[in-house]
Write an enzyme that holds these catalytic residues in place. Structure first.
Site, short mmCIF file in Angstrom:
data_model
loop_
_atom_site.label_atom_id
_atom_site.label_comp_id
_atom_site.label_asym_id
_atom_site.label_seq_id
_atom_site.Cartn_x
_atom_site.Cartn_y
_atom_site.Cartn_z
N GLY A 239 0.78 -1.24 0.00
CA GLY A 239 0.00 0.00 0.00
C GLY A 239 0.80 1.27 0.00
O GLY A 239 0.23 2.37 -0.11
N GLU A 273 4.04 -6.76 1.76
CA GLU A 273 3.62 -7.07 0.39
C GLU A 273 3.58 -5.83 -0.50
O GLU A 273 2.54 -5.51 -1.05
CB GLU A 273 2.22 -7.69 0.40
CG GLU A 273 2.03 -8.88 1.31
CD GLU A 273 0.57 -9.29 1.43
OE1 GLU A 273 0.31 -10.49 1.54
OE2 GLU A 273 -0.31 -8.42 1.44
N ARG A 312 -5.25 3.46 -15.65
CA ARG A 312 -5.32 4.19 -14.38
C ARG A 312 -6.00 5.56 -14.48
O ARG A 312 -6.82 5.90 -13.63
CB ARG A 312 -3.93 4.31 -13.73
CG ARG A 312 -3.31 2.93 -13.41
CD ARG A 312 -2.06 3.04 -12.53
NE ARG A 312 -2.37 3.55 -11.22
CZ ARG A 312 -2.21 4.79 -10.83
NH1 ARG A 312 -1.65 5.68 -11.62
NH2 ARG A 312 -2.58 5.16 -9.63
N CYS A 341 -12.44 3.94 -28.59
CA CYS A 341 -13.75 4.57 -28.78
C CYS A 341 -14.49 4.70 -27.45
O CYS A 341 -15.50 4.03 -27.23
CB CYS A 341 -14.55 3.78 -29.78
SG CYS A 341 -13.63 3.54 -31.31
N GLU A 342 -13.97 5.52 -26.58
CA GLU A 342 -14.56 5.82 -25.28
C GLU A 342 -14.11 7.22 -24.90
O GLU A 342 -12.92 7.53 -25.05
CB GLU A 342 -14.00 4.87 -24.19
CG GLU A 342 -14.24 3.41 -24.37
CD GLU A 342 -15.56 2.92 -23.81
OE1 GLU A 342 -16.22 3.69 -23.05
OE2 GLU A 342 -15.94 1.80 -24.14
C1 LIG Z 1 -2.62 -5.32 -4.22
C2 LIG Z 1 -2.15 -5.90 -2.95
C3 LIG Z 1 -0.91 -5.55 -2.43
C4 LIG Z 1 0.00 -4.52 -3.06
O1 LIG Z 1 -0.49 -3.23 -2.98
P1 LIG Z 1 0.45 -1.99 -3.39
O2 LIG Z 1 -0.39 -0.81 -3.14
O3 LIG Z 1 0.77 -2.15 -4.83
O4 LIG Z 1 1.65 -2.03 -2.54
C5 LIG Z 1 -0.50 -6.16 -1.27
N1 LIG Z 1 -1.28 -7.08 -0.63
C6 LIG Z 1 -2.47 -7.44 -1.12
C7 LIG Z 1 -3.27 -8.45 -0.38
C8 LIG Z 1 -2.96 -6.86 -2.27
O5 LIG Z 1 -4.16 -7.22 -2.73
#
Ligand SMILES: *Cc1c(COP(=O)(O)O)cnc(C)c1O
Length: 414
Positions: A239, A273, A312, A341-342
């Protein structure tokens, strides 16, 4: 911080002139910097070196095998969210014991595959899923490890589509239900509940939401300990936000400074993660200007890459800087739009863009994360090629699709 910059008015990725890549490989083209990619991973690793966490790169941010391989070679594990990503993880050579698996909708087939491969653990998102994993593990005669994904009910202060830690989101299990599950853990004979998981959203630029979420689970972990329930892992998710425009996100150092004391106090092994933080600023999307179109009200710079390549802006109203590959003097206010085409097919709106002309190239910055991995064949457009640059070398890490690729799985039965 990244390795994309101008030298003598020409735009470079590391030591390679990006225009040469555009001419050689065509556009739209994703270009990644190996150094930026691995540096971001190493920054996080060193900021947290005291506790030596397992950093599981989030595959969905950019799942190209060469990106995965580069990170695995530096010691990263992987965070996966599907059977397809499990397949990629294995193809990239990730040890199963460094794979964690989240997703609210794991199928029986996906669960069985992950159990058979022997992943580190599942991040479980509901009681129903927990029962299902237990059932499948039993049928395979295995004891499998799981972590409970907690929904800590915190406001991540990010776009609502990428906020995942509010109690109204579909993700995770609330603390009260998680507590009940943990008290009944002995009922799940083929599971070992070994940890807790949180992931509260993406593109979070301040530390406070992370701190708040970690405090909540830390308190919960202490309560569990008092009940004689001890765990091994705390997975704090990803995140971390990056700079797209003028954001001032926490650095790895600041993030670590804020949460390390809390993490150490849990006494658990830490998993993280990150996806966007590692790969977001390591990639750009190069597009070519097809037409400049002046209408009574607006100017449109029409380029050969659109929402099918980079969704995005359309999906999250996301901002990406757009720079010319050759610096030119003067600027023009325009919308940069793709060929799709949007009306939602834009890369920038009402933006001051360098005074490029037809045939010139533009670099859409910070496109490494959730760029190619979210691309599609909409309008029957071929997905772009991807190139990795390291020093003065460049290699295609995914070929541009062909017309045959478009219809490969179709038949003409009717
Ligand atoms: C998408 C996701 C992430 C990574 O999120 P980032 O914002 O790219 O760091 C980590 N853990 C889980 C469970 C996710 O779904």
């Amino acid at each position: 911080m990244h390795d994309f910059k101008y030298k003598n008015n020409k735009f470079y990725c590391e030591d390679v002139k990006v225009e040469d890549l555009a001419k050689k490989f065509g556009t739209p083209l994703y270009v990644y910097s190996y150094r930026t990619l691995t540096d971001h991973y190493l920054k996080l690793k060193s900021a947290f070196s005291e506790i030596n966490p397992l950093i599981c790169y989030s595959v969905k941010a950019n799942s190209n095998l060469s990106i995965l391989k580069a990170l695995i070679a530096k010691g990263a594990g992987l965070d996966i969210v599907s059977g397809g990503e499990l397949f990629r993880a294995q193809k990239a050579g990730c040890p199963a014991q460094k794979i964690v698996y989240a997703s609210v909708g794991k199928t029986d087939q996906e669960i069985a595959a992950a159990i058979s491969k022997g992943i580190l653990f599942f991040n479980v998102e509901s009681l129903a899923e927990l029962k299902n994993i237990n059932r499948i593990a039993k049928s395979l005669n295995k004891i499998t490890r799981v972590a409970i994904r907690i929904n800590p009910d915190v406001e991540a202060k990010t776009h609502k589509y990428i906020s995942t830690g509010k109690i109204t989101n579909k993700f995770g299990i609330d603390l009260v239900s998680a507590y009940k599950i943990l008290l009944l853990r002995k009922n799940f004979k083929n599971l070992k509940i070994c940890g807790l998981h949180i992931h509260i959203g993406s593109q979070i630029t301040k530390s406070e939401p992370f701190v708040e979420a970690i405090k909540k689970v830390s308190y919960f972990i202490r309560r569990l300990k008092d009940q004689g329930i001890s765990l091994e892992y705390l997975n704090i998710g990803g995140g971390l936000g990056i700079i797209y425009d003028h954001e001032d996100p926490q650095t790895a150092q600041i993030y670590a400074g804020q949460i390390l004391p809390l993490l150490k106090r849990t006494g658990l092994k830490i998993i993280m993660e990150p996806g966007r933080f590692i790969v977001g600023n390591a990639g750009i999307l190069v597009v070519k200007v097809l037409y400049i179109k002046n209408t009574p009200k607006k100017k449109f710079i029409i380029v050969d890459g659109g929402m099918n390549d980079l969704i995005r802006p359309a999906l999250y109203s996301a901002y990406h800087n757009i720079w010319p590959l050759t610096k030119v003097s003067g600027a023009q206010k325009a919308d940069v739009v793709g060929p799709i085409c949007e009306s939602g097919d834009f890369l920038a709106k009402e933006r001051l863009i360098a005074k490029v002309k037809e045939g010139d190239y533009l670099a859409v910055m910070s496109a490494g994360a959730y760029g190619f991995s979210m691309s599609s064949n909409y309008n029957s457009r071929l997905r772009a090629a991807e190139v990795m640059v390291s020093g003065n070398k460049a290699a295609v890490i995914r070929k541009r699709e062909t017309l045959q690729d478009l219809i490969r799985n179709e038949s003409r039965t009717f």
